[in-house]
Design an enzyme around this catalytic site. Structure first.
Site, mmCIF file in Angstrom:
data_model
loop_
_atom_site.group_PDB
_atom_site.id
_atom_site.type_symbol
_atom_site.label_atom_id
_atom_site.label_comp_id
_atom_site.label_asym_id
_atom_site.label_seq_id
_atom_site.Cartn_x
_atom_site.Cartn_y
_atom_site.Cartn_z
ATOM 1 N N CYS A 14 -3.738 0.203 -6.666
ATOM 2 C CA CYS A 14 -4.681 -1.363 -5.764
ATOM 3 C C CYS A 14 -4.272 -2.271 -5.701
ATOM 4 O O CYS A 14 -3.045 -2.826 -6.199
ATOM 5 C CB CYS A 14 -5.895 -0.990 -6.423
ATOM 6 N N ARG B 41 1.686 -0.440 -2.217
ATOM 7 C CA ARG B 41 1.553 1.108 -3.996
ATOM 8 C C ARG B 41 0.701 2.085 -4.369
ATOM 9 O O ARG B 41 0.191 2.598 -4.901
ATOM 10 C CB ARG B 41 0.910 -0.957 -4.199
ATOM 11 N N TRP C 119 -6.853 2.015 -4.378
ATOM 12 C CA TRP C 119 -6.486 3.695 -4.508
ATOM 13 C C TRP C 119 -7.662 4.743 -5.209
ATOM 14 O O TRP C 119 -7.767 4.117 -6.440
ATOM 15 C CB TRP C 119 -4.668 3.406 -5.306
ATOM 16 N N ASN D 139 -9.442 -4.403 -9.199
ATOM 17 C CA ASN D 139 -8.292 -3.503 -10.606
ATOM 18 C C ASN D 139 -7.875 -2.671 -11.247
ATOM 19 O O ASN D 139 -8.863 -4.145 -12.235
ATOM 20 C CB ASN D 139 -6.956 -4.360 -10.033
ATOM 21 N N GLY D 140 -7.927 -1.367 -12.180
ATOM 22 C CA GLY D 140 -8.461 -1.120 -13.589
ATOM 23 C C GLY D 140 -9.214 -0.141 -13.011
ATOM 24 O O GLY D 140 -9.778 0.217 -11.404
ATOM 25 N N GLU E 289 14.760 14.727 -12.229
ATOM 26 C CA GLU E 289 14.611 13.652 -11.493
ATOM 27 C C GLU E 289 15.113 13.983 -9.931
ATOM 28 O O GLU E 289 14.207 13.679 -9.032
ATOM 29 C CB GLU E 289 15.976 12.296 -11.804
ATOM 30 N N LYS F 133 11.338 13.322 -7.048
ATOM 31 C CA LYS F 133 11.197 13.571 -6.077
ATOM 32 C C LYS F 133 11.068 14.294 -4.701
ATOM 33 O O LYS F 133 10.561 14.095 -3.435
ATOM 34 C CB LYS F 133 13.051 13.390 -5.314
ATOM 35 N N GLU G 5 7.369 14.791 -5.102
ATOM 36 C CA GLU G 5 6.783 13.218 -4.076
ATOM 37 C C GLU G 5 6.595 13.262 -3.013
ATOM 38 O O GLU G 5 5.055 12.994 -2.656
ATOM 39 C CB GLU G 5 8.000 11.905 -4.844
ATOM 40 N N HIS H 158 15.247 32.315 -20.564
ATOM 41 C CA HIS H 158 14.415 32.135 -21.554
ATOM 42 C C HIS H 158 12.441 32.282 -20.499
ATOM 43 O O HIS H 158 11.664 31.263 -21.192
ATOM 44 C CB HIS H 158 14.103 31.305 -22.599
ATOM 45 N N LYS I 37 2.616 3.511 -6.030
ATOM 46 C CA LYS I 37 4.230 2.234 -6.375
ATOM 47 C C LYS I 37 4.067 2.460 -7.794
ATOM 48 O O LYS I 37 5.146 2.687 -8.928
ATOM 49 C CB LYS I 37 4.955 1.723 -6.114
#
Length: 611
Positions: free
Chosen positions: A2, A27, A76, A101-102, A484, A488, A491, A507, A606
């Site tokens: 947020c 964010r 958020w 925020n939090g 990575e 990406k 995401e 396996h 973010k």
């Protein structure tokens, strides 16, 4: 996550608040709102909207907002679905408004108590509990500062707060515990924000609140109280104020811009830190020399993309310094019993420096007897930087796209610099160190060559138009790069993607392989190349579609069921940095084809500032 912006000024603050929110859009958020105290009216005007900041602007329309004090927020969702009712700012009655925020962990018990006391809740959020709690204390003390000081003592969890009350229209109260908050200092005006980037248009002078701080902002004064309610001074940090890096320029998306900025960003990371043949002597303060010479183990802790950077660095530490190195996800590190080995260097990695789990791991480590703490970070003045013994800034510049690109590659470069520093303090520099320096010096030009693959990768991305799953493979230092690459793709294109060490195919993952499952492999020409080729034959034998990013000297050829894209030749040491570039471009172009929001993918933020 947020975003918070607040201002008290001698001019209308709504344009400042809206611009601050726009600068915090990176964010991640689902709704936006602002509240101001109208001049001479002693009442609060509040506007909220579901969706982007532009929807908030539409909700305001032509309404004249003349308030000289106000707070604003991008939310958020944590408690309660995205909706206008759950959007911030929240109010208690008509006169008190807050942004938060939090996460408040004991909000349910507080909500029950406040409901019994007659307070009416209109949202599903934990934040509304704080608003009513402050209002309850205000009724007792008739002073907003005292009300906030008493209210926060009842909160368990994390918070960054901005609070205004119509009966005290000259004061903005802010408080911080476990969630970042910065004060911006102006002339005849002062500001708060969850990220100084939001305030660069109005100031370049900042104070960072410490844990438990509460501050009172007026037009011409700032007063800060610590967690014992004692008045304290916090250092003023002055930044160059440059925010050109926060504009897209000619690029369609921030992510693409940041992919293309990587050669410049890496130059900035290395600038002044490497000479012709050796590492600079002043990367860290002189006090680091005695500490680094004692290091016998390295512990890395990080989250997400930064964790993948740490996974690569583990190979480098063990190969180049002979030091045992362990890497762990921060959220897991926090909650297990630790057996700390003597003389262990504790290294944290975070783009923002405000990642909640990484910060908590650092604070835990400082109590556990680690030799020293080092932060690799991109944001000066962030909590991680301030609370670590030493820091190594990546100098990547603002990274706005949620999917990290240049932050990742500059973190890898920073890790190599740290490795070289440890080698130097242990007398291991030699010819190998000089060779590493030489490779680093030519790295930006190799990155530029790799970016020339863009059009070829854009064409390849068409093959993923109807795909819903993908598997990434790598060996050695390329396995974290496969991780990575998968991250990406999932995401920003929302394709389900996994990554495995290529040697693990038999396996389990081999069961997934068919003609509908694209297999993406990174194949530098190194000691594991022949092993990797054998793994790829296993895929081809089962009808899988292979997409290989391979060294042009590898000898791998395109054929039925196998597409090969040649990557410029690079040393095995730096291959992880170079091979991540094509995977970034692939995820970007697939996301475009899928029609997703590249810079602000759904459900993600973010800077993850809550647990």
């Amino acid at each position: 996550m947020c975003g918070i912006v607040g201002a008290v000024a001698k001019r209308p603050v709504s344009p400042i608040l809206l611009e601050g929110l726009r600068r915090l859009e990176y964010r991640g958020y689902d709704s936006a709102g602002l509240a101001t105290i109208e001049i001479n009216a002693q009442k609060i005007s509040r506007f909220r909207a579901l969706g982007k900041v532009v929807e908030l602007e539409n909700a305001i329309g032509n309404t004249e907002i003349d308030g000289h004090i106000g707070i604003a927020h991008t939310r958020w969702a944590t408690h309660g679905v995205p909706s206008e009712d759950n959007a911030h700012p929240h109010m208690s009655g008509e006169f008190l408004s807050i942004v938060h925020n939090g996460i408040i962990e004991n909000y349910e018990s507080l909500r029950e108590e406040l409901s019994k006391a007659g307070y009416i809740f209109t949202s599903e959020t934990d934040t509304e509990v704080i608003a009513h709690l402050i209002a309850q204390e205000f009724d007792k003390h008739k002073d907003l500062l005292l009300a906030v000081q008493h209210a926060v003592q009842k909160l368990k969890g994390a918070y960054a707060l901005g609070v205004i009350h119509a009966s005290q229209p000259q004061r903005l109260i802010t408080a911080r515990e476990g969630s970042p908050l910065v004060i911006g200092l102006g002339l005849g005006e002062n500001f708060i924000a969850s990220d100084q980037l939001a305030l660069f248009p109005v100031t370049n002078r900042f104070q960072f609140l410490e844990e438990g701080d509460i501050a009172v902002l007026e037009q011409d004064s700032i007063q800060i109280f610590d967690q014992t309610n004692t008045i304290v001074e916090r250092e003023i940090h002055e930044f160059d104020g440059s925010h050109e890096g926060a504009e897209k320029g000619e690029y369609r998306h921030f992510m693409l811009k940041e992919i293309y900025e990587q050669s410049i960003a890496i130059q900035a990371t290395l600038e002044g830190r490497i000479g012709a043949t050796q590492i600079a002597s002043d990367i860290f303060p002189e006090t680091s020399e005695a500490i680094f010479s004692k290091v016998k183990n390295v512990q890395i802790v990080a989250c997400g993309t930064s964790y993948h950077a740490g996974c690569v660095a583990r190979y480098w530490f063990e190969e180049l310094t002979d030091l045992p190195c362990h890497i762990e996800v921060a959220s897991e590190f926090r909650y297990r019993k630790k057996n700390v080995q003597p003389d262990t260097l504790f290294v944290t990695v975070s783009q923002s420096g405000e990642t909640a789990d990484t910060l908590a791991a650092l604070r835990s480590a400082k109590k556990l007897g680690y030799l020293s703490t080092v932060a690799i970070c991109n944001v000066p003045g962030s909590s991680l930087v301030r609370e670590s013994d030493f820091c190594l800034m990546t100098h990547a510049g603002p990274e706005i796209g949620v999917a990290s690109t240049k932050a990742f590659t500059t973190q890898l470069c920073a890790f190599l610099l740290l490795v070289l520093c440890l080698r130097k303090e242990k007398g291991q520099q030699g010819d190998e160190g000089a060779n590493i320096i030489a490779e680093l010096r030519r790295l930006p030009s190799v990155i530029e060559q790799t970016l020339q693959m863009d059009s070829e990768i854009e064409a390849l991305a068409e093959r993923f138009r109807d795909k819903h799953h993908a598997l990434f493979l790598g060996r050695g230092t390329q396995y974290p790069i496969a991780l990575e690459g998968a991250l990406k793709l999932k995401e920003i294109s929302y394709i389900h993607a996994e990554a495995y060490p290529a040697g693990e195919l038999k396996h389990g993952p081999l069961a997934l392989v068919d003609k509908e499952m694209p297999i993406i492999a990174v194949a530098p020409n190194n000691d594991l190349h022949e092993k990797l080729k054998s793994n790829l034959e296993e895929v081809k034998a089962r009808g899988g579609e292979l997409y290989l990013f391979a060294d042009k000297e590898s000898g791998l050829q395109a054929g039925e069921g196998q597409v090969v894209l040649e990557v410029p030749h690079v040393s095995d040491l730096l291959a992880p940095i170079v091979y991540t570039i094509p995977l970034q471009l692939l995820s970007y172009h697939v996301a475009l084809i899928k029609g997703t929001d590249v810079d602000q993918p759904r459900n993600l933020a973010k800077s993850v500032t809550v647990e």
